[in-house]
Design a protein around this motif. Structure first.
Motif, PDB file in Angstrom:
ATOM      1  N   LEU A 182      10.988   6.434   4.046  1.00 52.19           N
ATOM      2  CA  LEU A 182      11.063   7.860   3.732  1.00 52.19           C
ATOM      3  C   LEU A 182       9.692   8.511   3.610  1.00 52.19           C
ATOM      4  CD1 LEU A 182      13.965   7.898   1.097  1.00 52.19           C
ATOM      5  CD2 LEU A 182      14.085   8.228   3.577  1.00 52.19           C
ATOM      6  N   GLY A 183       8.651   7.719   3.384  1.00 53.75           N
ATOM      7  CA  GLY A 183       7.302   8.270   3.285  1.00 53.75           C
ATOM      8  C   GLY A 183       7.031   9.032   2.011  1.00 53.75           C
ATOM      9  N   THR A 184       7.794   8.762   0.954  1.00 56.04           N
ATOM     10  CA  THR A 184       7.628   9.509  -0.298  1.00 56.04           C
ATOM     11  C   THR A 184       6.832   8.742  -1.348  1.00 56.04           C
ATOM     12  OG1 THR A 184       9.772   8.658  -1.055  1.00 56.04           O
ATOM     13  CG2 THR A 184       9.760  10.807   0.035  1.00 56.04           C
ATOM     14  N   ASN A 185       6.438   7.512  -1.049  1.00 51.54           N
ATOM     15  CA  ASN A 185       5.658   6.726  -2.003  1.00 51.54           C
ATOM     16  C   ASN A 185       4.174   7.031  -1.852  1.00 51.54           C
ATOM     17  OD1 ASN A 185       7.803   5.058  -3.201  1.00 51.54           O
ATOM     18  ND2 ASN A 185       7.970   4.195  -1.149  1.00 51.54           N
ATOM     19  N   ALA A 186       3.512   7.240  -2.982  1.00 52.27           N
ATOM     20  CA  ALA A 186       2.075   7.507  -2.955  1.00 52.27           C
ATOM     21  C   ALA A 186       1.312   6.228  -2.650  1.00 52.27           C
ATOM     22  CB  ALA A 186       1.616   8.092  -4.289  1.00 52.27           C
ATOM     23  N   GLU A 187       0.114   6.395  -2.135  1.00 51.88           N
ATOM     24  CA  GLU A 187      -0.741   5.254  -1.825  1.00 51.88           C
ATOM     25  C   GLU A 187      -0.985   4.409  -3.073  1.00 51.88           C
ATOM     26  OE1 GLU A 187      -4.064   6.863   1.111  1.00 51.88           O
ATOM     27  OE2 GLU A 187      -3.569   8.306  -0.458  1.00 51.88           O
ATOM     28  N   ASN A 188      -0.944   3.106  -2.895  1.00 49.57           N
ATOM     29  CA  ASN A 188      -1.263   2.187  -3.983  1.00 49.57           C
ATOM     30  C   ASN A 188      -2.761   1.919  -3.937  1.00 49.57           C
ATOM     31  OD1 ASN A 188      -1.455   0.191  -5.884  1.00 49.57           O
ATOM     32  ND2 ASN A 188      -0.062  -1.236  -4.884  1.00 49.57           N
ATOM     33  N   LEU A 189      -3.509   2.692  -4.715  1.00 46.39           N
ATOM     34  CA  LEU A 189      -4.963   2.609  -4.667  1.00 46.39           C
ATOM     35  C   LEU A 189      -5.518   1.447  -5.471  1.00 46.39           C
ATOM     36  CD1 LEU A 189      -5.872   6.397  -4.980  1.00 46.39           C
ATOM     37  CD2 LEU A 189      -5.499   5.036  -2.923  1.00 46.39           C
ATOM     38  N   GLY A 190      -4.689   0.816  -6.292  1.00 48.39           N
ATOM     39  CA  GLY A 190      -5.143  -0.360  -7.018  1.00 48.39           C
ATOM     40  C   GLY A 190      -5.897  -0.075  -8.289  1.00 48.39           C
ATOM     41  N   LEU A 191      -5.971   1.194  -8.715  1.00 53.39           N
ATOM     42  CA  LEU A 191      -6.730   1.504  -9.920  1.00 53.39           C
ATOM     43  C   LEU A 191      -6.041   0.996 -11.177  1.00 53.39           C
ATOM     44  CD1 LEU A 191      -7.879   5.147  -9.136  1.00 53.39           C
ATOM     45  CD2 LEU A 191      -9.119   3.017  -8.801  1.00 53.39           C
ATOM     46  N   GLU A 192      -4.721   0.735 -11.090  1.00 55.41           N
ATOM     47  CA  GLU A 192      -4.020   0.281 -12.287  1.00 55.41           C
ATOM     48  C   GLU A 192      -4.454  -1.115 -12.699  1.00 55.41           C
ATOM     49  OE1 GLU A 192      -1.940  -1.270  -8.755  1.00 55.41           O
ATOM     50  OE2 GLU A 192      -2.711   0.681  -9.367  1.00 55.41           O
ATOM     51  N   ASP A 193      -5.075  -1.868 -11.765  1.00 54.65           N
ATOM     52  CA  ASP A 193      -5.533  -3.210 -12.095  1.00 54.65           C
ATOM     53  C   ASP A 193      -6.937  -3.218 -12.686  1.00 54.65           C
ATOM     54  OD1 ASP A 193      -3.922  -4.719  -9.227  1.00 54.65           O
ATOM     55  OD2 ASP A 193      -3.210  -4.404 -11.259  1.00 54.65           O
TER      56      ASP A 193
ATOM     57  N   TYR B 168       0.816  -1.213   0.000  1.00 52.88           N
ATOM     58  CA  TYR B 168       0.000   0.000   0.000  1.00 52.88           C
ATOM     59  C   TYR B 168       0.851   1.265   0.000  1.00 52.88           C
ATOM     60  CZ  TYR B 168      -3.581   3.386   1.121  1.00 52.88           C
ATOM     61  OH  TYR B 168      -4.411   4.479   1.077  1.00 52.88           O
ATOM     62  N   TRP B 169       1.921   1.282   0.785  1.00 53.75           N
ATOM     63  CA  TRP B 169       2.809   2.447   0.836  1.00 53.75           C
ATOM     64  C   TRP B 169       4.093   2.209   0.040  1.00 53.75           C
ATOM     65  CZ3 TRP B 169       0.489   6.660   2.241  1.00 53.75           C
ATOM     66  CH2 TRP B 169      -0.505   6.639   3.212  1.00 53.75           C
ATOM     67  N   GLY B 170       4.050   1.290  -0.912  1.00 56.98           N
ATOM     68  CA  GLY B 170       5.197   1.089  -1.790  1.00 56.98           C
ATOM     69  C   GLY B 170       6.156   0.009  -1.347  1.00 56.98           C
TER      70      GLY B 170
END
Length: 492
Positions: free
Chosen positions: A423-434, A399-401
């Motif tokens: 580092l907290g720089t990864n965007a949320e993995n919302l799953g829309l790419e699937d 979820y956080w990369g």
């Protein structure tokens, strides 16, 4: 009519699977876990009002979901003021509607057999009810409005505890039918990722509201909303290990294996061979509940299968190793529980055909909110469990990369590896790419933009084929317009 057809049989092209009388009566009379915030009777797919609801839904489906990073959550929370809190409330309201709308549309695109499953339909109607509940909330204009909005969010979060158990039962029943298993797994992954994202949004806003009301907007306790900026990898592992051992001893009635924890921290020793640093904590900012879910599941699996394989006299320990570098924190959970057979390893990340791991007939359970609640629920259930913990742990890790991988040696043991970005720089993995529809829509938009840009360039510039230059697999087109020359690299 379609509900009656489904309740009498499961059918899909070439396969017909009758349901027992016990199953039919359970579907018809099941009243456990009724939602608090919404009325399911207000959302019926065969009612005339549902057509109007779908027209309203279209507006939000067309909106993109806006993913945030942990660092953005932290920076915003540190500068909280009453006015910023009101602004945040309206943004949370809009974002929740958008994310719910995307998931509702996913439900509507399911095959008839899956969509009419009583448990899948229950979650669908629950999502519709939550969507309407939030949509009917007026624009938040002051702190009093925000307090009321937070109470609505609390009720919806409580209702959301019913989603995962219901989804698990629905998927388990539908997996026996002739349906594309990969598509169904992708659907569940999108549901779970979106569920995590909505809970993160709502819980963060509620926590910031409580902090503002009680004057807690500081970092004295290490929390900014639900994000703990002093998260200790070693302490989380120790807490998970203690809860797992207590649970295992109560369920199995004998001493569980020892859990050995080692912390290897090379962040202070760059360029030097990694050394054991028991006195150095690995500190990073994270949502503790997310990490606790992953570690509790992995350590619990290691302890459980070790107890089932070995006698009391010869129980090997479970080894937990923690390490870190400047960017990531790593966890390895190693056991000697005999490994995972090849036929099960191939289905390790699937949500289907997992009924052999647990008794789904016992009743609908609410999803626990933290690690302690999970341990208490697991103790009450004993050897019964839903069986979705491992694939859900991977969803939490990604979820956080981050990532979760499992390597096994059949006949010996299993190693689970977890990587958590620090580092907290990864965007949320919302799953829309699937989402096939989302991917197709994005590709269509990109193609239209490319065609528009190409048309604009063609009308603005005059091509001179005589000066086209070949350069390996790239072609450089020199374009002239108003005395200026531009060069565009185009792949052949």
């Amino acid at each position: 009519m379609h509900r009656l057809v489904y309740r009498s049989l499961l059918t899909c092209h070439k396969c017909i699977i009758p349901l027992s009388r016990r199953q039919l009566s359970r579907h018809a009379s099941s009243r456990e876990g009724l939602p608090r915030a919404v009325s399911l009777d207000s959302v019926k797919s065969d009612s005339p009002y549902h057509f109007y609801q779908n027209k309203v839904l279209e507006e939000y489906v067309r909106r993109p979901a806006n993913a945030s990073t942990l660092r953005q959550y932290i920076f915003f929370g540190r500068q909280m003021t009453p006015q910023r809190l009101v602004t945040a409330a309206n943004w949370v309201r809009s974002e929740l509607l958008t994310r719910l709308a995307h998931r509702i549309r996913d439900f509507q695109q399911l095959p008839f057999l899956v969509g009419t499953n009583p448990h899948i339909e229950y979650v669908y109607r629950l999502y519709w009810g939550a969507f309407e509940k939030i949509r009917q909330q007026p624009v938040i204009q002051d702190l009093e409005d925000n307090t009321h909005f937070c109470q609505v969010l609390r009720d919806l979060l409580e209702d959301g505890k019913l989603v995962v158990p219901r989804l698990a039962r629905g998927v388990s029943e539908c997996s026996a039918a002739c349906y594309n298993h990969q598509d169904l797994d992708r659907f569940v992954n999108r549901m779970l990722r979106s569920r995590i994202s909505r809970r993160t949004l709502a819980e963060q806003h509620i926590a910031l509201t409580d902090a503002n009301e009680h004057g807690w907007v500081n970092e004295d306790d290490g929390y900014i909303g639900i994000i703990y900026v002093r998260c200790s990898a070693h302490k989380v592992v120790q807490r998970a290990s203690s809860l797992v051992r207590n649970h295992a001893q109560q369920v199995y009635g004998r001493l569980p294996p020892d859990i050995h924890v080692r912390v290897l921290n090379d962040t202070l020793h760059h360029g030097i061979q990694q050394q054991e640093q028991n006195d150095n904590e690995i500190i990073f900012a994270y949502v503790p509940e997310h990490l606790e879910y992953i570690l509790f599941e992995l350590i619990s699996n290691a302890v459980r299968y070790t107890l089932e394989r070995h006698t009391q006299d010869k129980i090997p320990p479970v080894e937990v190793t923690v390490s870190a570098n400047a960017k990531d924190v790593f966890f390895r959970i190693s056991d000697q529980a005999g490994g995972i057979p090849s036929e099960r390893y191939g289905q390790l990340w699937s949500y289907q055909n997992r009924h052999h791991l647990g008794n789904l007939e016992r009743g609908i359970l609410k999803m626990p909110m933290d690690m302690r609640e999970r341990a208490e629920q697991a103790t009450d259930l004993g050897h019964e469990h839903v069986g979705m913990g491992l694939p859900m742990s991977r969803v939490y890790a990604e979820y956080w990369g981050g990532e979760l991988q499992v390597m096994t040696m059949d006949g010996y043991g299993t190693d689970a590896y977890v990587r958590i970005p620090r580092l907290g720089t990864n965007a949320e993995n919302l799953g829309l790419e699937d989402n096939p529809a989302a991917v197709k829509n994005e590709r269509r938009k990109a193609k239209q933009q490319q065609q528009q840009q190409s048309s604009h360039e063609t009308s603005q510039y005059n091509y001179h084929p005589s000066i086209v230059q070949k350069n390996t697999n790239l072609t450089s087109y020199a374009l002239e317009s108003d005395g200026w020359s531009q060069s565009y690299m185009v792949r052949e």
